[in-house]
Structures are given as C-alpha cells and as structure tokens.
Scaffold this active site. Sequence first.
Site, PDB file in Angstrom:
ATOM      1  N   GLU A  71       2.108  13.444 -20.062  1.00 37.48           N
ATOM      2  CA  GLU A  71       1.521  12.253 -19.440  1.00 37.48           C
ATOM      3  C   GLU A  71       0.990  11.269 -20.487  1.00 37.48           C
ATOM      4  O   GLU A  71       1.185  10.060 -20.355  1.00 37.48           O
ATOM      5  CB  GLU A  71       0.394  12.708 -18.500  1.00 37.48           C
ATOM      6  CG  GLU A  71       0.176  11.818 -17.316  1.00 37.48           C
ATOM      7  CD  GLU A  71      -1.072  12.193 -16.545  1.00 37.48           C
ATOM      8  OE1 GLU A  71      -2.176  11.823 -16.977  1.00 37.48           O
ATOM      9  OE2 GLU A  71      -0.958  12.841 -15.499  1.00 37.48           O
ATOM     10  N   SER A 119      -4.931  15.577 -17.354  1.00 42.08           N
ATOM     11  CA  SER A 119      -3.679  16.332 -17.193  1.00 42.08           C
ATOM     12  C   SER A 119      -2.754  15.994 -18.353  1.00 42.08           C
ATOM     13  O   SER A 119      -2.532  14.822 -18.637  1.00 42.08           O
ATOM     14  CB  SER A 119      -2.964  15.936 -15.906  1.00 42.08           C
ATOM     15  OG  SER A 119      -3.771  16.188 -14.792  1.00 42.08           O
ATOM     16  N   ARG A 162       2.262   7.944 -12.446  1.00 39.64           N
ATOM     17  CA  ARG A 162       1.722   7.875 -13.817  1.00 39.64           C
ATOM     18  C   ARG A 162       2.626   7.036 -14.719  1.00 39.64           C
ATOM     19  O   ARG A 162       2.866   7.381 -15.886  1.00 39.64           O
ATOM     20  CB  ARG A 162       1.561   9.276 -14.429  1.00 39.64           C
ATOM     21  CG  ARG A 162       0.605  10.176 -13.705  1.00 39.64           C
ATOM     22  CD  ARG A 162      -0.838   9.647 -13.789  1.00 39.64           C
ATOM     23  NE  ARG A 162      -1.770  10.654 -13.332  1.00 39.64           N
ATOM     24  CZ  ARG A 162      -2.126  10.832 -12.060  1.00 39.64           C
ATOM     25  NH1 ARG A 162      -1.623  10.048 -11.115  1.00 39.64           N
ATOM     26  NH2 ARG A 162      -2.999  11.767 -11.735  1.00 39.64           N
TER      27      ARG A 162
HETATM   28  N1  EPU Z   1      -3.169  25.529 -10.344  1.00 37.88           N
HETATM   29  C1  EPU Z   1      -3.091  26.820 -10.789  1.00 37.88           C
HETATM   30  N2  EPU Z   1      -3.477  27.111 -12.072  1.00 37.88           N
HETATM   31  C2  EPU Z   1      -3.937  26.153 -12.912  1.00 37.88           C
HETATM   32  C3  EPU Z   1      -4.000  24.818 -12.474  1.00 37.88           C
HETATM   33  C4  EPU Z   1      -3.602  24.518 -11.176  1.00 37.88           C
HETATM   34  O1  EPU Z   1      -2.676  27.715 -10.064  1.00 37.88           O
HETATM   35  O2  EPU Z   1      -4.255  26.480 -14.054  1.00 37.88           O
HETATM   36  C5  EPU Z   1      -2.801  25.202  -8.964  1.00 37.88           C
HETATM   37  C6  EPU Z   1      -4.062  24.847  -8.164  1.00 37.88           C
HETATM   38  O3  EPU Z   1      -4.658  25.979  -7.604  1.00 37.88           O
HETATM   39  C7  EPU Z   1      -3.522  23.931  -7.098  1.00 37.88           C
HETATM   40  C8  EPU Z   1      -2.363  23.253  -7.789  1.00 37.88           C
HETATM   41  O4  EPU Z   1      -2.012  24.029  -8.922  1.00 37.88           O
HETATM   42  O5  EPU Z   1      -3.020  24.669  -6.003  1.00 37.88           O
HETATM   43  C9  EPU Z   1      -2.651  21.818  -8.197  1.00 37.88           C
HETATM   44  O6  EPU Z   1      -3.801  21.753  -9.009  1.00 37.88           O
HETATM   45  P1  EPU Z   1      -4.912  20.601  -8.804  1.00 37.88           P
HETATM   46  O7  EPU Z   1      -5.240  20.454  -7.379  1.00 37.88           O
HETATM   47  O8  EPU Z   1      -6.005  20.878  -9.776  1.00 37.88           O
HETATM   48  O9  EPU Z   1      -4.203  19.239  -9.148  1.00 37.88           O
HETATM   49  P2  EPU Z   1      -3.183  18.914 -10.308  1.00 37.88           P
HETATM   50  O10 EPU Z   1      -1.808  18.826  -9.754  1.00 37.88           O
HETATM   51  O11 EPU Z   1      -3.421  19.858 -11.409  1.00 37.88           O
HETATM   52  C10 EPU Z   1      -3.322  16.285 -10.079  1.00 37.88           C
HETATM   53  C11 EPU Z   1      -3.390  15.162 -11.074  1.00 37.88           C
HETATM   54  C12 EPU Z   1      -4.835  14.961 -11.542  1.00 37.88           C
HETATM   55  C13 EPU Z   1      -5.685  14.624 -10.325  1.00 37.88           C
HETATM   56  C14 EPU Z   1      -5.548  15.767  -9.294  1.00 37.88           C
HETATM   57  C15 EPU Z   1      -6.222  15.411  -8.010  1.00 37.88           C
HETATM   58  C16 EPU Z   1      -1.274  15.053 -12.227  1.00 37.88           C
HETATM   59  C17 EPU Z   1      -0.507  15.389 -13.454  1.00 37.88           C
HETATM   60  N3  EPU Z   1      -2.546  15.455 -12.206  1.00 37.88           N
HETATM   61  O12 EPU Z   1      -3.706  17.464 -10.770  1.00 37.88           O
HETATM   62  O13 EPU Z   1      -4.861  13.846 -12.422  1.00 37.88           O
HETATM   63  O14 EPU Z   1      -7.037  14.471 -10.675  1.00 37.88           O
HETATM   64  O15 EPU Z   1      -4.151  16.013  -8.985  1.00 37.88           O
HETATM   65  O16 EPU Z   1      -5.495  14.400  -7.361  1.00 37.88           O
HETATM   66  O17 EPU Z   1      -0.729  14.428 -11.319  1.00 37.88           O
HETATM   67  C18 EPU Z   1      -4.757  13.182 -14.692  1.00 37.88           C
HETATM   68  O18 EPU Z   1      -3.718  12.599 -14.418  1.00 37.88           O
HETATM   69  O19 EPU Z   1      -5.234  13.170 -15.865  1.00 37.88           O
HETATM   70  C19 EPU Z   1      -5.438  13.955 -13.663  1.00 37.88           C
HETATM   71  C20 EPU Z   1      -6.524  14.691 -13.921  1.00 37.88           C
END
Ligand code: EPU
Length: 350
Positions: A346, A250, A168
């Site tokens: 971000e 995010s 990012r």
């Molecule tokens: N989780 C929780 N509680 C929450 C949110 C997440 O327990 O409230 C846990 C989920 O269950 C999962 C883990 O955290 O095990 C990761 O969550 P998720 O798979 O939703 O992905 P993320 O890390 O939250 C990242 C990117 C997203 C991208 C997704 C898919 C970043 C900061 N965010 O999200 O990017 O769409 O992976 O690749 O790297 C963005 O940058 O705006 C964005 C949406």
Amino acid sequence: MIVEKQVPLQPHNTFGIVARALHLARIRTEADIAALRADPQWSELTASTPPFVLGGGSNLVITGDVRPLVLKVEIMGRRLIEATDKGWLVEAGAGENWHTFVQWTLEQGWPGLENMALIPGTVGAAPVQNIGAYGVELQDRFHSLDAVDLHTGEPFTLKAAQCGFGYRDSVFKHAPADGRSLGLAGRALITRVRFWLPKPWKPVLGYADLERRMAETGQHAPDARTLFDWVVDIRRAKLPDPAVIGNAGSFFKNPTVTPEQCADIIAREPRVVHYPMPDGTVKLAAGWLIDACGWKGRGVGNAGVYEKQALVLVNRGGATGGEVMTLAGAIQTSVYERFGIRLEPEPVVI
Ligand code: EPU
C-alpha cells in the site's frame, strides 16, 4: 524561498525511518510554489528527477537518503464554504492533520467523516491513496481539490471523476509514464481539498467491528460522535500508535480474486476471511493470509510484523527501509507460495 539541506526525515515519516532529504522546501502558501519555481535552484534540482511531495509521511517507506527535491506541504486553514438543505461543503488546507480536521467537522456539527477518524496523515495526502476505513472511503465524501501543476506552475481544480479513485489508489500515485494518461505523481501538488457532507446524515454501520459495538452497547442508532468514539477505540485496540511504534498502517492491500480462485482457496483453507464485492469479485483479508503463514510477531532485523494485526509492519527501533522491504518481500513470497496470491504494498516506496 529557502531550500534547506540535509534535513532529517525521521520526524516526517510515521515508520520513523532514519534518512535525510538532501534538499527540502516547505510549502506554506501557493505563492511559495511560484517563488520556488522562479528560483534558479529549481531547474537544477528538478532537471533529472521530479520533486517528491511529502504530506504527513504516513504511507511511506524511505529506503535511503532522498535525492529528489522534497516539497513538504504545510498549507493550513479550514472553512465552511456553504451549507444548504442538502449538505455541507467544507474545505481544508493540504497540510492540516487529517484526524484533527475530522474532529473539528464533528465539533462544528457537520458529520460524515467519523468512520475515517484517527487515520494518520494530512488532508492533502488523503486523496492520494483514497484513504478509507469502516465502510467509508474518501471518495464517498470528496467534492474537489485544488492543486498546482509543478511543470507549468498553473493552478488547477479536479472533481472526483478526474482523480481516478480506486481502492487505495488515485492518479496521484501514478507516474505520467506508467500508462495512465492522467498520472500525476511528481507533477501535482495538492493544495486544498473540499468535502461534501450530505444531509440528512446517515450512519455507516455495516462493518463487523461496528456491529459488534452495537451489540455490546445496545446502541443501535449511534450518533456521529458515538461512531467517532467507537472507531477511535477500535483502531487504538488493533493498530499501533505511530508515535509509540513506527508503522505505516496496513502494509498490503486486500487482494481481489475471482469467485473461482476464492472457491479453490476455501477448499484448502475453509476459514479464509473473504468478502464478496458488488462487481462479482471477492476481496480476501490480506491480514488473515499473512497470519495463516505464521508471520505475526516475526521480522527481519528491526522490522517486524505487528503482534495484534499481521497486515501492519512495524519498526521495532532503528529499522531501515531496506529491512522493511526485505520483510515485505519475504511475506509476499510465502503468501504466494501458499495461496498463489501476489500481495501489493500500500505505501509509496522512495
Ligand atoms: N485478520 C486475521 N489476522 C490478522 C489480521 C486480520 O485473521 O493478523 C482477519 C481479521 O480477524 C478480520 C479480517 O482479517 O476478520 C480483516 O481484518 P480487519 O478487520 O482488521 O481489517 P483489514 O482488512 O485488516 C482494512 C483496511 C484498514 C482499515 C480497516 C477497517 C486495507 C488494506 N486495510 O483492514 O486500513 O482501517 O479495514 O476498515 O484495506 C490502512 O489502509 O492503513 C488501514 C489501516
């Protein structure tokens, strides 16, 4: 060249924050930049602060009326530059909508961008924060970009290695003075971006949400269109639609820690979601950390933490940028106090 005054910015930021640009110019062609730089107003408006380049406003928190001259990039157009037996080279204007562009490449039969479907924003903003989702980052499909140096008016082209892509992050997010010799924030206006989509196409399926889809549907070799549909579905289920609830995706980056730090956290919180990285560090799920601190559904004023995904801050109606940043600060403090981890926002804050 017309410089508009007192332009409402609410339609131009996906958080839906109410603010105005004191001065705004729409850039539809490279010639518009030359005309603007030749206008006597240019030196007046950019003498003390560099201009602010605005794309789709999908990664932005506006904390008040914007004083720097806003350059709203509306350069359109998309085309195939070449198709060889090794891949397709495709170009799009910086003002093109990202998702519409991804959809169009698939319709043309040029797969490769499907994992990044439905990311809000424009093509020109995509390299700025090196957008990424479901195992693919922009830098994995990036070929080169054209930009104009706003200091000199000269056009230039950058290849991937010159963009300083990180998670990012890129040279376009950093001011020239912040230690990076290549900091280009406020200096470069991206006009066109080219993507290299390699042949043969290979699906990227390693992400847990996609593996779940494969298990549920029994489709273990999805084509690009199916993958696109899955990503759209997953995002719709998990992330708020900015057209309905203002947000900037995010809000924090997923932090990286050493294996020792991670082991220390696991000892206290065995369920912490973590991913070992190829370089030996460990990435933690910021959403999980925020959720564990009990933030889901809470808020400050009209700014809140999304009920279905704690990593997303939302505008519940009439939130100010100040409320969003106060909420972000409170989240950072509680995650730091509980886990000793500093979360980094971000979006760009102006
Ligand atoms: N989780 C929780 N509680 C929450 C949110 C997440 O327990 O409230 C846990 C989920 O269950 C999962 C883990 O955290 O095990 C990761 O969550 P998720 O798979 O939703 O992905 P993320 O890390 O939250 C990242 C990117 C997203 C991208 C997704 C898919 C970043 C900061 N965010 O999200 O990017 O769409 O992976 O690749 O790297 C963005 O940058 O705006 C964005 C949406």
